[in-house]
Enzyme design. Structure first.
Site, PDB file in Angstrom:
ATOM      1  N   SER A  66      12.752  78.393  17.334  1.00  0.00           N
ATOM      2  CA  SER A  66      12.594  77.199  16.511  1.00  0.00           C
ATOM      3  C   SER A  66      11.812  77.503  15.234  1.00  0.00           C
ATOM      4  O   SER A  66      10.989  78.420  15.184  1.00  0.00           O
ATOM      5  CB  SER A  66      11.871  76.118  17.301  1.00  0.00           C
ATOM      6  OG  SER A  66      10.579  76.556  17.654  1.00  0.00           O
ATOM      7  N   CYS A  79      22.273  78.368  16.832  1.00  0.00           N
ATOM      8  CA  CYS A  79      21.510  78.225  15.581  1.00  0.00           C
ATOM      9  C   CYS A  79      22.433  78.092  14.375  1.00  0.00           C
ATOM     10  O   CYS A  79      22.116  77.404  13.421  1.00  0.00           O
ATOM     11  CB  CYS A  79      20.548  79.393  15.423  1.00  0.00           C
ATOM     12  SG  CYS A  79      21.332  80.972  15.693  1.00  0.00           S
ATOM     13  N   LYS A 112      10.126  89.492  25.417  1.00  0.00           N
ATOM     14  CA  LYS A 112       9.956  88.344  26.311  1.00  0.00           C
ATOM     15  C   LYS A 112      11.148  87.410  26.178  1.00  0.00           C
ATOM     16  O   LYS A 112      11.397  86.862  25.102  1.00  0.00           O
ATOM     17  CB  LYS A 112       8.691  87.556  25.974  1.00  0.00           C
ATOM     18  CG  LYS A 112       8.406  86.483  27.027  1.00  0.00           C
ATOM     19  CD  LYS A 112       7.364  85.475  26.580  1.00  0.00           C
ATOM     20  CE  LYS A 112       7.951  84.381  25.728  1.00  0.00           C
ATOM     21  NZ  LYS A 112       8.926  83.518  26.422  1.00  0.00           N
ATOM     22  N   GLU A 118      14.466  84.718  12.846  1.00  0.00           N
ATOM     23  CA  GLU A 118      15.787  84.087  12.822  1.00  0.00           C
ATOM     24  C   GLU A 118      15.580  82.693  13.381  1.00  0.00           C
ATOM     25  O   GLU A 118      15.315  82.532  14.565  1.00  0.00           O
ATOM     26  CB  GLU A 118      16.759  84.910  13.664  1.00  0.00           C
ATOM     27  CG  GLU A 118      18.186  84.686  13.244  1.00  0.00           C
ATOM     28  CD  GLU A 118      18.832  83.592  14.043  1.00  0.00           C
ATOM     29  OE1 GLU A 118      18.717  82.413  13.610  1.00  0.00           O
ATOM     30  OE2 GLU A 118      19.435  83.881  15.077  1.00  0.00           O
ATOM     31  N   GLU A 177      17.860  69.843  12.536  1.00  0.00           N
ATOM     32  CA  GLU A 177      18.678  70.523  13.528  1.00  0.00           C
ATOM     33  C   GLU A 177      18.590  69.753  14.850  1.00  0.00           C
ATOM     34  O   GLU A 177      17.504  69.420  15.312  1.00  0.00           O
ATOM     35  CB  GLU A 177      18.135  71.938  13.721  1.00  0.00           C
ATOM     36  CG  GLU A 177      18.949  72.774  14.680  1.00  0.00           C
ATOM     37  CD  GLU A 177      18.403  74.195  14.828  1.00  0.00           C
ATOM     38  OE1 GLU A 177      17.178  74.353  14.921  1.00  0.00           O
ATOM     39  OE2 GLU A 177      19.211  75.129  14.843  1.00  0.00           O
TER      40      GLU A 177
HETATM   41  P1  NAD Z   1      10.926  77.919  20.881  1.00  0.00           P
HETATM   42  O1  NAD Z   1      10.896  78.387  19.490  1.00  0.00           O
HETATM   43  O2  NAD Z   1       9.843  77.052  21.369  1.00  0.00           O
HETATM   44  O3  NAD Z   1      10.996  79.170  21.865  1.00  0.00           O
HETATM   45  C1  NAD Z   1      11.603  80.396  21.541  1.00  0.00           C
HETATM   46  C2  NAD Z   1      10.806  81.502  22.185  1.00  0.00           C
HETATM   47  O4  NAD Z   1       9.505  81.542  21.628  1.00  0.00           O
HETATM   48  C3  NAD Z   1      10.621  81.346  23.671  1.00  0.00           C
HETATM   49  O5  NAD Z   1      10.720  82.615  24.265  1.00  0.00           O
HETATM   50  C4  NAD Z   1       9.224  80.791  23.798  1.00  0.00           C
HETATM   51  O6  NAD Z   1       8.615  81.097  25.012  1.00  0.00           O
HETATM   52  C5  NAD Z   1       8.526  81.492  22.658  1.00  0.00           C
HETATM   53  N1  NAD Z   1       7.357  80.820  22.138  1.00  0.00           N
HETATM   54  C6  NAD Z   1       7.037  79.504  22.171  1.00  0.00           C
HETATM   55  N2  NAD Z   1       5.871  79.280  21.546  1.00  0.00           N
HETATM   56  C7  NAD Z   1       5.443  80.473  21.099  1.00  0.00           C
HETATM   57  C8  NAD Z   1       4.295  80.879  20.358  1.00  0.00           C
HETATM   58  N3  NAD Z   1       3.380  80.024  19.952  1.00  0.00           N
HETATM   59  N4  NAD Z   1       4.188  82.182  20.047  1.00  0.00           N
HETATM   60  C9  NAD Z   1       5.108  83.071  20.419  1.00  0.00           C
HETATM   61  N5  NAD Z   1       6.194  82.736  21.126  1.00  0.00           N
HETATM   62  C10 NAD Z   1       6.375  81.447  21.456  1.00  0.00           C
HETATM   63  O7  NAD Z   1      12.295  77.232  21.114  1.00  0.00           O
HETATM   64  P2  NAD Z   1      12.666  76.325  22.367  1.00  0.00           P
HETATM   65  O8  NAD Z   1      11.509  75.516  22.837  1.00  0.00           O
HETATM   66  O9  NAD Z   1      13.311  77.188  23.336  1.00  0.00           O
HETATM   67  O10 NAD Z   1      13.680  75.345  21.679  1.00  0.00           O
HETATM   68  C11 NAD Z   1      13.178  74.307  20.834  1.00  0.00           C
HETATM   69  C12 NAD Z   1      14.049  74.162  19.613  1.00  0.00           C
HETATM   70  O11 NAD Z   1      14.189  75.435  18.975  1.00  0.00           O
HETATM   71  C13 NAD Z   1      15.474  73.756  19.899  1.00  0.00           C
HETATM   72  O12 NAD Z   1      15.614  72.394  19.989  1.00  0.00           O
HETATM   73  C14 NAD Z   1      16.204  74.331  18.716  1.00  0.00           C
HETATM   74  O13 NAD Z   1      16.179  73.438  17.637  1.00  0.00           O
HETATM   75  C15 NAD Z   1      15.423  75.533  18.341  1.00  0.00           C
HETATM   76  N6  NAD Z   1      16.060  76.775  18.764  1.00  0.00           N
HETATM   77  C16 NAD Z   1      16.631  77.558  17.831  1.00  0.00           C
HETATM   78  C17 NAD Z   1      17.243  78.736  18.212  1.00  0.00           C
HETATM   79  C18 NAD Z   1      17.878  79.656  17.246  1.00  0.00           C
HETATM   80  O14 NAD Z   1      18.617  80.523  17.648  1.00  0.00           O
HETATM   81  N7  NAD Z   1      17.631  79.539  15.973  1.00  0.00           N
HETATM   82  C19 NAD Z   1      17.292  79.102  19.539  1.00  0.00           C
HETATM   83  C20 NAD Z   1      16.680  78.274  20.485  1.00  0.00           C
HETATM   84  C21 NAD Z   1      16.060  77.135  20.074  1.00  0.00           C
END
Ligand code: NAD
Ligand code: MN
Length: 780
Positions: A245, A300, A192, A266, A397
């Site tokens: 995140s 990240c 996804k 990750e 972060e």
């Molecule tokens: P997120 O962790 O909310 O989303 C990442 C993925 O997880 C998305 O595909 C999302 O749809 C999915 N997701 C969300 N809730 C979920 C759940 N309960 N179970 C399974 N999957 C779920 O990240 P975001 O909202 O896109 O970004 C928020 C913060 O995350 C950013 O501000 C940043 O700090 C961090 N981030 C980190 C990375 C990284 O590479 N480490 C990448 C993007 C964002």
């Protein structure tokens, strides 16, 4: 006006990339996008969908399907059905498919780069020069692992059906990092993409379709976090891989705990960018621009914490400000732009709010008077000085173009500041002095260290975190293990593990009854904190007693182990000497130990003698391994050396099985010690006495205090405290319920292994270490 004058005053003109192909593609496939399940394009039964926008303009790009449980079920079922065929197809066949994908990615390079820029807002220069080439490289490289799978990874097979959930910051690249190794190892996947950036994943699905990848091998479902949770919680998924995140990582860690699913995470980072006074300052400035303003800082592993040596900090900050003033922010489709749009207004607000908090906490915020676009979702390059190590914006972060700057005086202080974070994803070290560069690189607790460079990635070098940045690696040989599991046990089978109740206990076992039961902490025998003891009974009655450990004993043991981590720096030869010495001392008292075993477990004298002999051999085995578990020098696309170093995990907690208690204890504890970890060992609950008998052996061997600590008692009374302790980096569950340990350790997301005394040496060594990749570019 002379030509010279013109050149000096010349401004960059716009150099827009054409979006013609991408528009055509969007029209043909959209504007109402379906999903790719079992080799077909489908729409959700519910009819639910959501919009996706170009954050640079606000323009609507199309609507994306919101998959619900029925669609995820269908995708998982398709992946399950495709698994037998795909996993049993020869490596060469899988290699050809991966190779075909790589070729198609290259062929559609421009289309993919533009789609990515339209949907995400990052500069097309980056998608063109970084994202897409790395995607192609990843599939080429992993075609190779598929080809070489059987020779390279004997005894390993695929995990099964993989559920993969990825973020929006590198949509296609994160997809490649997940799908390429999974397919190479023979897994099938349900992936996804993130809701802000689904389109390139759908374009990828079209590529899979066009090359005739068998249906169900790759399934792409779209949707938000609810869809994500449907995948990560699905009962028919064998392994979950997540990037995103820390918050969601924690949720997934909890949801998968005890389900038996494989998991790699990750997560975020707050990586240090360390500049010493002897650095090449101008290169460091350029490196820093890349470290924190590449992809608008939405990376990240962004070098978001600048640590500069005090003697040069003024000059450095001055140069930095002047360089920041030259950064161009604007339309990401313009090839002359350095920074594009933030992915979404919600993310821009998070960044703005954190900056406000930084100001409220006394930080000095500086932004150049860069020309900013009138519309769209943009944020200027930002520098914070006058912050302290504990400031929120230094610890949290931000995931945006915001750099926080601290200074240091000594090397020691630089290392301490660098490690003053709960994360451990990456670090960048700048110094022309080789001693400084390498010593600091070794001392930073993070999975990737870049010396005099930054943001280097390659398909043949593992990427991934230490500590709360997650576990598991993506890329290279080490990354393949995230998608494999041992399929056969290679070690000797146990001589005997039957507990017979009718054998006679030997006399010497009973002699020890009056010994006061103690713990072994910090190299000393210590009374249990609670003052309670437990009777240990054999088949013929009382054999001895042990201390009944509690949470305070665990705290003391962890503190001792944390204080002894210098053990990792003791050279491998010397560690081996200590382990050999333990083996020798144990052997000398072999008869005594055998008697103890038979009186405790009721095993035959022969079995007891064999178990002692096996345990002695085990200490020899791991002593031998101390200096033989070499790292690697990876061949990457960078000119230079990439050293993959196997490092100790740090502090490890281990629960030991009841079966063959002395051997089980040894088979788990010795390798952890061999690899430089410090250990809190919880011996067998029912037969702990051979471990407590070891105190004397340990005291006469040269094991430094605190390296091995032993706490006895009723596991359920304190193992949860051990698993929850932030000082513990990893748990090996050799006895008891792994679910409880996984749940208890959610706080710092430590790596947990269901320790198997029958696992191969190679698997045990891998579990006892993690890989740090040190990038050392060179050139004249
Ligand atoms: P997120 O962790 O909310 O989303 C990442 C993925 O997880 C998305 O595909 C999302 O749809 C999915 N997701 C969300 N809730 C979920 C759940 N309960 N179970 C399974 N999957 C779920 O990240 P975001 O909202 O896109 O970004 C928020 C913060 O995350 C950013 O501000 C940043 O700090 C961090 N981030 C980190 C990375 C990284 O590479 N480490 C990448 C993007 C964002
Ligand atoms: Mn978008």
């Amino acid at each position: 006006m002379t030509v010279k004058d013109i050149l000096e005053t010349l401004e960059w003109g716009p150099a827009p990339e054409s979006d013609k192909f991408a528009r055509e593609w969007l029209e043909n496939h959209g504007p109402d996008f379906g999903m790719y399940i079992n080799g077909a394009w489908v729409k959700p039964k519910s009819g639910d969908n959501f919009e996706t926008h170009n954050p640079a303009t606000g323009e609507l790009l199309g609507t994306i399907s919101q998959a619900g449980k029925p669609e995820v079920d269908a995708a998982v079922a398709a992946a399950r059905a495709a698994l037998p065929g795909w996993s049993s197809s020869p490596g060469h066949v899988r290699a050809r498919y991966l190779y075909a994908i790589a070729r198609q990615v290259q062929k559609h390079h421009r289309l993919l780069a533009v789609i990515e820029t339209l949907d995400n807002g990052k500069p097309v220069r980056e998608t063109r020069d970084a994202d897409v080439p790395l995607v192609a490289r990843h599939f080429y490289h992993h075609a190779g692992w598929a080809q070489l799978f059987d020779e390279t990874f004997p005894g390993y097979g695929p995990v099964g059906v993989c559920g993969q959930v990825i973020p929006w910051n590198f949509p296609l690249l994160m997809l490649a990092w997940k799908i390429a190794p999974a397919l190479a190892a023979g897994n099938t996947v349900v992936l996804k993409p993130a809701e802000f950036t689904s389109i390139s994943a759908l374009a990828f699905a079209a590529i899979c379709d066009s090359i005739g990848l068998p249906p169900g091998v790759v399934n792409i479902v779209t949707g938000d976090g609810l869809t994500g949770a449907c995948i990560t919680e699905h009962e028919d998924i064998d392994k979950v891989a997540f990037t995103g995140s820390t918050e969601v990582g924690r949720i997934i860690r909890k949801a998968t705990a005890g389900t038996g699913k494989g998991l790699t995470l990750e997560l975020g980072g707050k990586s240090p960018f360390i500049v010493f006074e002897d650095a090449d300052i101008d290169s460091a400035i350029e490196g820093l621009v890349n470290a924190i303003w590449f992809n608008q800082g939405q990376v990240c592993c962004a070098g978001s914490r600048l640590l500069v040596q005090e003697s040069i900090s003024e000059v450095f900050h001055e140069k930095l400000r002047s360089r920041m003033s030259k950064l161009r922010v604007g339309n990401p489709m313009d090839k002359a732009v350095d920074m594009g749009a933030i992915v979404d207004e919600s993310q821009r607000k998070i960044i703005a709010d954190l900056c406000q908090l930084g100001c409220d906490e006394g930080g000095a915020m500086w932004q150049p008077d860069t020309e900013m676009p009138d519309t769209g979702c943009f944020f200027p390059p930002t520098l914070f000085t006058n912050v302290s190590p504990s400031s929120t914006i230094v610890q949290e972060e931000i995931f945006g173009p915001v750099l926080v700057a601290l200074t240091f005086r000594t090397h020691k202080e630089a290392i301490a500041l660098a490690n003053n974070t709960r994360y451990g994803l990456a670090g960048s070290v700048w110094s022309q002095d080789i001693d400084t560069a390498l010593e600091v690189a070794r001392s930073i607790r993070a999975g990737a260290i870049w010396v005099n460079c930054t943001n280097q990635f390659d398909a043949n070098a593992g990427f991934g975190g230490y500590r709360e940045s997650g576990f598991g690696r993506e890329g290279g040989r080490e990354g393949m293990f995230a998608y494999m599991r041992p399929v056969s046990k290679l070690t000797e089978t146990s001589t005997s593990s039957k507990i017979s109740t009718n054998s006679t206990p030997s006399a010497s076992g009973a002699e020890s009854i009056d010994r006061t039961a103690k713990m072994y902490i910090s190299g000393k025998q210590k009374r249990p904190d609670g003052g309670y003891t437990l009777d240990i009974n054999g088949p013929n009655g009382l054999v001895g007693e042990v201390g009944r450990g509690n949470r305070k004993d665990i705290r003391d043991a962890v503190e001792a182990a944390c204080g002894a981590t210098k053990w990792a720096n003791v050279n491998a030869h010397s560690r081996a000497q200590v382990l050999y010495y333990i083996a020798e001392n144990l052997e000398q008292r072999g008869a005594e130990y055998a008697a103890r075993l038979s009186s405790m477990t009721g095993c035959s004298d022969e079995d007891a003698t064999n178990e002692v002999a096996d345990s002695v051999a085990e200490w020899f085995r791991w002593a031998a391994w101390c200096d033989k578990y070499d790292g690697a020098v990876h061949e990457t696309t960078m000119h230079g050396l990439v050293l993959a170093v196997n490092e100790a995990l740090g502090v490890a907690g281990v629960t030991c099985p009841n079966q063959r208690p002395l051997h089980g204890f040894t088979r788990l504890v010795a390798p952890l010690l061999a690899m430089g970890n410090t250990v809190i060992a919880i011996p067998s609950e029912s037969h702990p006495l051979s471990a407590t008998d070891l105190y004397q052996v340990l005291e006469t061997s040269d094991l430094p205090g605190g390296v091995l600590n032993i706490v006895t008692g009723i596991h359920s009374e304190f193992v949860g405290d051990l698993a929850a302790h932030d000082g513990v980096d990893s748990m090996w569950v050799g006895a008891g319920d792994i679910a409880e340990v996984q749940i208890a350790s959610v706080t710092n997301m430590k790596r947990v292994w269901k320790a198997d005394t029958g696992a191969s040496d190679a698997e045990i060594l891998r579990q006892a270490t993690h890989v740090k990749n040190i990038w050392l570019p060179h050139g004249l």
